[in-house]
Design an enzyme around this catalytic site. Sequence first.
Site, short mmCIF file in Angstrom:
data_model
loop_
_atom_site.label_atom_id
_atom_site.label_comp_id
_atom_site.label_asym_id
_atom_site.label_seq_id
_atom_site.Cartn_x
_atom_site.Cartn_y
_atom_site.Cartn_z
N ASP A 180 0.82 -1.20 0.00
CA ASP A 180 0.00 0.00 0.00
C ASP A 180 0.86 1.27 0.00
O ASP A 180 1.84 1.37 0.74
CB ASP A 180 -0.90 -0.02 1.24
CG ASP A 180 -2.00 1.02 1.21
OD1 ASP A 180 -2.34 1.48 0.11
OD2 ASP A 180 -2.51 1.36 2.30
N HIS A 181 0.50 2.23 -0.83
CA HIS A 181 1.12 3.57 -0.84
C HIS A 181 2.63 3.57 -0.98
O HIS A 181 3.32 4.37 -0.35
CB HIS A 181 0.73 4.34 0.43
CG HIS A 181 -0.65 4.89 0.38
ND1 HIS A 181 -1.03 5.90 -0.48
CD2 HIS A 181 -1.75 4.57 1.09
CE1 HIS A 181 -2.32 6.17 -0.30
NE2 HIS A 181 -2.78 5.37 0.64
N GLY A 235 -6.51 9.20 7.96
CA GLY A 235 -6.44 9.60 9.36
C GLY A 235 -7.81 9.77 9.99
O GLY A 235 -8.79 9.20 9.54
N HIS A 291 -9.64 5.66 -0.88
CA HIS A 291 -8.78 5.66 0.31
C HIS A 291 -9.43 6.53 1.39
O HIS A 291 -10.27 7.37 1.11
CB HIS A 291 -7.40 6.21 -0.03
CG HIS A 291 -6.58 5.29 -0.88
ND1 HIS A 291 -5.23 5.42 -1.04
CD2 HIS A 291 -6.93 4.19 -1.61
CE1 HIS A 291 -4.76 4.47 -1.83
NE2 HIS A 291 -5.79 3.71 -2.20
N GLY A 292 -9.01 6.33 2.64
CA GLY A 292 -9.56 7.13 3.72
C GLY A 292 -10.95 6.70 4.13
O GLY A 292 -11.80 7.53 4.47
N SER A 313 -11.85 4.96 6.82
CA SER A 313 -12.11 5.04 8.26
C SER A 313 -12.73 6.39 8.62
O SER A 313 -12.22 7.44 8.24
CB SER A 313 -10.80 4.87 9.04
OG SER A 313 -10.30 3.57 8.91
N ASN A 327 -10.18 1.44 1.47
CA ASN A 327 -9.10 1.19 2.41
C ASN A 327 -9.49 1.58 3.83
O ASN A 327 -10.05 2.65 4.06
CB ASN A 327 -7.86 1.97 2.00
CG ASN A 327 -7.18 1.41 0.77
OD1 ASN A 327 -7.78 0.61 0.03
ND2 ASN A 327 -5.95 1.82 0.52
#
Length: 289
Positions: free
Chosen positions: A81-82, A185, A212-213, A215, A234
């Site tokens: 990842d990343h 984050g 992505h992001g 959460s 993700n």
Amino acid sequence: MLVTMKEMLADAKKNHYAIPAFDCSNYEMMKSILETCEEEKSPALLMALGCDIKGRDLHLLTSMIRGASEYFNIPICWHMDHATDIDLIKYGCDNGFSSVMYDGSVLPFEDNAKNTAIVTEYAHKKGITVEAELGHVGNASVGSISETGTDNDPGESLTVPEEVTKFIEITDVDALAVAIGTAHGVYQKTPELRIDRLDEIVAVCDRPLVLHGGSGTPNDQMQNAIHHGITKINIYSDVLYALNKGLKDTLNSVTNPSTWPFIVYEDAKKMMKEVVREKLHTFGSAGRL
């Protein structure tokens, strides 16, 4: 069994659901994710961040997950990842990853496309899937995103649909992470996803799309994004919160400093599994096997 991400996302795209992709830093996280995916009859997509695969850690973590794949009756993808270091990505392709991501999202379009093409050429020869990012999902704890970025992260920018077709032609990437309003984050305020921008991207892109992001992003917004074409989301911070809270609560309550690890991690594992289970059901990947 270990499979590529391309195999997983093809079914998700065809059947209009998304697979939660969980960054996995240690044994307890791996076990919690894989057990829950098997219980819920879902594919398992585990990812590694650069901080967890430095030096020999890459081999230790990769060997653990590839070994585990022989004992679970679900398809498992192991995804880098990343990653921004092309040499590291090539090394990962040679040493156990079934999928990789080159993240050139902070670079000018031409450099991002050129580097991604180098990665895809190398990975595809080995049958390995490649994800890239166009637009930039920032690391700041932000809320909604604008065309030019946010106050917390001026480098953040939405994916430009007009660039997508050209990027795919140059890179032949297998999956594309897009910026439509999320951030990595913990959010300080609720994000507002740009579904209108997602629709514009879907109209010109035939590859599976990644968000992505995930959460902290409200479930209704993620489900709407899935309905409009997102196939992979993700997740990291939500699982980390469960892990750390479970450990903190247990360690604050035990009096024996020699308490065995399986006891120390017991509540943390239960809490992580709850998070994983909720994501599998929210994104629609539960019951797909």
